[in-house]
Design a protein around this motif. Structure first.
Motif, mmCIF file in Angstrom:
data_model
loop_
_atom_site.group_PDB
_atom_site.id
_atom_site.type_symbol
_atom_site.label_atom_id
_atom_site.label_comp_id
_atom_site.label_asym_id
_atom_site.label_seq_id
_atom_site.Cartn_x
_atom_site.Cartn_y
_atom_site.Cartn_z
ATOM 1 N N THR A 101 0.823 -1.205 0.000
ATOM 2 C CA THR A 101 0.000 0.000 0.000
ATOM 3 C C THR A 101 0.856 1.253 0.000
ATOM 4 O O THR A 101 0.558 2.232 -0.708
ATOM 5 N N ILE A 102 1.936 1.253 0.790
ATOM 6 C CA ILE A 102 2.851 2.399 0.821
ATOM 7 C C ILE A 102 3.447 2.625 -0.568
ATOM 8 O O ILE A 102 3.530 3.756 -1.063
ATOM 9 N N GLY A 103 3.885 1.536 -1.204
ATOM 10 C CA GLY A 103 4.476 1.659 -2.526
ATOM 11 C C GLY A 103 3.521 2.259 -3.537
ATOM 12 O O GLY A 103 3.907 3.098 -4.364
ATOM 13 N N THR A 104 2.240 1.857 -3.471
ATOM 14 C CA THR A 104 1.249 2.371 -4.417
ATOM 15 C C THR A 104 0.943 3.841 -4.175
ATOM 16 O O THR A 104 0.916 4.652 -5.104
ATOM 17 N N GLU A 105 0.716 4.214 -2.915
ATOM 18 C CA GLU A 105 0.298 5.576 -2.602
ATOM 19 C C GLU A 105 1.432 6.586 -2.753
ATOM 20 O O GLU A 105 1.198 7.725 -3.162
ATOM 21 N N LEU A 106 2.649 6.201 -2.408
ATOM 22 C CA LEU A 106 3.776 7.136 -2.474
ATOM 23 C C LEU A 106 4.622 6.953 -3.723
ATOM 24 O O LEU A 106 5.636 7.633 -3.884
ATOM 25 N N HIS A 107 4.232 6.022 -4.605
ATOM 26 C CA HIS A 107 4.971 5.761 -5.848
ATOM 27 C C HIS A 107 6.441 5.476 -5.546
ATOM 28 O O HIS A 107 7.343 6.031 -6.186
ATOM 29 N N ALA B 37 13.851 -0.062 -3.957
ATOM 30 C CA ALA B 37 14.922 0.314 -3.032
ATOM 31 C C ALA B 37 14.399 1.218 -1.927
ATOM 32 O O ALA B 37 14.793 1.098 -0.758
ATOM 33 N N GLN B 38 13.504 2.130 -2.273
ATOM 34 C CA GLN B 38 12.937 3.020 -1.259
ATOM 35 C C GLN B 38 12.087 2.251 -0.245
ATOM 36 O O GLN B 38 12.143 2.529 0.957
ATOM 37 N N LEU B 39 11.318 1.287 -0.735
ATOM 38 C CA LEU B 39 10.515 0.480 0.184
ATOM 39 C C LEU B 39 11.407 -0.350 1.106
ATOM 40 O O LEU B 39 11.080 -0.550 2.285
ATOM 41 N N LEU C 182 2.299 11.102 9.047
ATOM 42 C CA LEU C 182 1.917 12.292 8.288
ATOM 43 C C LEU C 182 2.812 12.529 7.078
ATOM 44 O O LEU C 182 2.618 13.511 6.349
ATOM 45 N N ALA C 183 3.796 11.664 6.854
ATOM 46 C CA ALA C 183 4.771 11.868 5.774
ATOM 47 C C ALA C 183 4.070 11.949 4.420
ATOM 48 O O ALA C 183 3.167 11.175 4.128
ATOM 49 N N GLN C 184 4.533 12.895 3.583
ATOM 50 C CA GLN C 184 3.942 13.099 2.268
ATOM 51 C C GLN C 184 4.780 12.511 1.135
ATOM 52 O O GLN C 184 4.359 12.528 -0.017
ATOM 53 N N GLY C 185 5.961 12.027 1.462
ATOM 54 C CA GLY C 185 6.829 11.458 0.443
ATOM 55 C C GLY C 185 7.685 10.351 1.005
ATOM 56 O O GLY C 185 7.828 10.214 2.229
ATOM 57 N N THR C 186 8.285 9.576 0.120
ATOM 58 C CA THR C 186 9.081 8.435 0.563
ATOM 59 C C THR C 186 10.330 8.877 1.308
ATOM 60 O O THR C 186 10.718 8.255 2.295
#
Length: 458
Positions: free
Chosen positions: A25-31, A35-37, A84-88
């Motif tokens: 879900t994090i990967g989908t919402e924050l694109h 590596a970031q995940l 509340l983070a808006q980006g990865t």
């Protein structure tokens, strides 16, 4: 006091695994990229592992109450920021801060228990501590699945972090009231902090941890193997430096007498083994049920409920069992874990589910791991002197975390490599890869059973 510190301990341990089922879900919402995940999941574990010993020493020098509350404050604030983070990039940075807060907080729990309980009360408190310590991983998977599936107010993955905020605020208020005041002399001892030792140990643990959590996804490139080799070198330099410092009357980061304490060396091996098996079991089973069997986040999380519940119950009650059983509990636990791992693999072979037999095997894993872990930890720490509590607690907490990472890296790699070699993904190939991993986990648990036959030096 015990309820407050163990509640914070449990909350911090949940965050090691609670994010796993929220990653898609994090990967989908924050694109987010792969590596970031990885860094969202692993960032917490990296700073947590690297700073645990440092947190233990700071508590000993500055006061356990003070450092515990500071760590809890940082952890709670970082949890709010993660939610509340808006980006990865923001999320990764705040996960690193979360791990740092846990590293300050977690070592103080054991030190506070050691310094404020004695005799039979200390043994009981350590039993509860060990049960909480090892159920956090499985409970994190369960709670993560529940929160992600609930999608509270359309917030998706964010509640897996925000749930910590109200709990942390309550624990801060209660902790300020019930935790014992620090020794006024603690600040006078702050100049004894072993900075060279901190740097050497931090470098060694960093060089070990980073390839363990990132190497598998990167295909184990050359840098990962060089990093592991450098970690061994830095650990050797650290040990030599600490021994020399102790011989010259200094204050080493880990007192050599703690390492020489009867039972500590054997406990380090057993804890590493049981947590490697635990981490590998949870990780590979998660990959199978979500990837091979297409379970939802909720169902995948609830799959681990029997293991978590039984682990906690056994961890809380094993000391009440007949005295004639006590000596055999550790080897019996490892042996039962080995048999139950084989049972899980066989029950899920050919891409099928086995109903009650599978859940009986899950329960067997929980009982076996609890018997391998809780008596080991309790017996090793029950006789440690209060002044050595910080060193012993930091050491075993670090070993616990590193054992989890080793298990995830080793058995996760085995699972994915086997899956790749079988060709087309699916329930059948995934169950075949899982069966191989379960047998490998059983073999690892069997080594723990052999170590359980070694009697502790008096």
């Amino acid at each position: 006091m015990l309820a407050v510190v163990l509640a914070a301990q449990f909350m911090a341990l949940l965050d090691v695994f609670i994010v796993n089922v929220a990653v898609p879900t994090i990967g989908t919402e924050l694109h987010a990229s792969g590596a970031q995940l990885q860094l969202v999941v692993a960032g917490y574990a990296i700073t947590y592992s690297v700073l645990l010993i440092t947190g233990a020493r700071l508590g000993d020098l500055l006061g356990h109450r003070r450092v515990y509350l500071a760590g809890l404050t940082l952890f709670t604030a970082a949890s709010l920021a993660c939610g509340l983070a808006q980006g990865t990039g923001e999320l990764i940075a705040f996960r690193l801060a979360q791990g740092a807060g846990s590293a300050l907080m977690i070592p103080q729990v054991l030190s506070l228990i050691q310094r404020n309980f004695s005799g039979e009360a200390r043994a009981r408190a350590l039993g509860v501590y060990s049960a909480v310590l090892a159920t956090g991983a499985a409970a994190g998977q369960v709670l993560g699945g529940v929160l992600v599936s609930a999608d509270l107010f359309g917030t998706g993955w964010r509640p897996v972090f925000l749930v910590n905020v109200p709990v942390g605020v309550v624990l801060l208020a209660l902790g300020a009231r019930v935790l014992p005041r620090d020794d006024a002399r603690a600040q006078e001892r702050s100049h004894r902090l072993d900075l060279p030792g901190l740097v050497l140990l931090g470098a060694a643990v960093s060089l070990l941890t980073v390839p363990l959590v990132l190497g598998r996804e990167e295909g184990w490139p050359l840098w990962s193997w060089l990093s592991l080799a450098a970690a061994a070198l830095f650990f050797a330099v650290f040990c030599a430096y600490e021994s020399r410092l102790a011989r010259h009357g200094g204050t080493p980061l880990i007192a050599p007498r703690v390492l020489r304490h009867p039972g500590i060396g054997l406990a380090v091996f057993r804890v590493t083994a049981v947590m490697a098996v635990n981490g590998g079991f949870l990780f590979t089973l998660t990959l199978h049920v979500q990837g091979g069997l297409d379970y939802s986040a909720l169902r995948a999380g609830l799959t681990f409920a029997p293991t978590a519940v039984v682990f906690g119950l056994v961890g809380l009650t094993w000391r009440r069992w007949p005295a004639s059983w006590q000596r055999a509990l550790i080897p019996l636990g490892f042996a039962l874990s080995a048999l139950s791992m084989c049972g899980v693999g066989l029950a899920l072979r050919d891409g099928r589910e086995a109903g009650l037999w599978l859940y009986a095997a899950f329960a067997g894993v929980g009982v076996g791991l609890a018997l391998g872990f809780s008596p080991t930890l309790t017996r090793a720490l029950a006789t440690v002197r209060p002044e050595d509590a910080a060193d012993a607690g930091g050491l075993l907490a670090t070993v616990t975390q590193l054992g989890q990472l080793i298990g995830v890296a080793a058995f996760g790699t085995l699972f994915l490599n086997r899956l790749e070699s079988l060709g087309a993904p699916g329930a059948y190939t995934s169950s075949d890869a899982l069966l191989v991993c379960m047998f490998a986990l059983a073999a690892t648990a069997a080594t723990g059973a052999v170590s359980g036959l070694v009697r502790r030096r008096r």
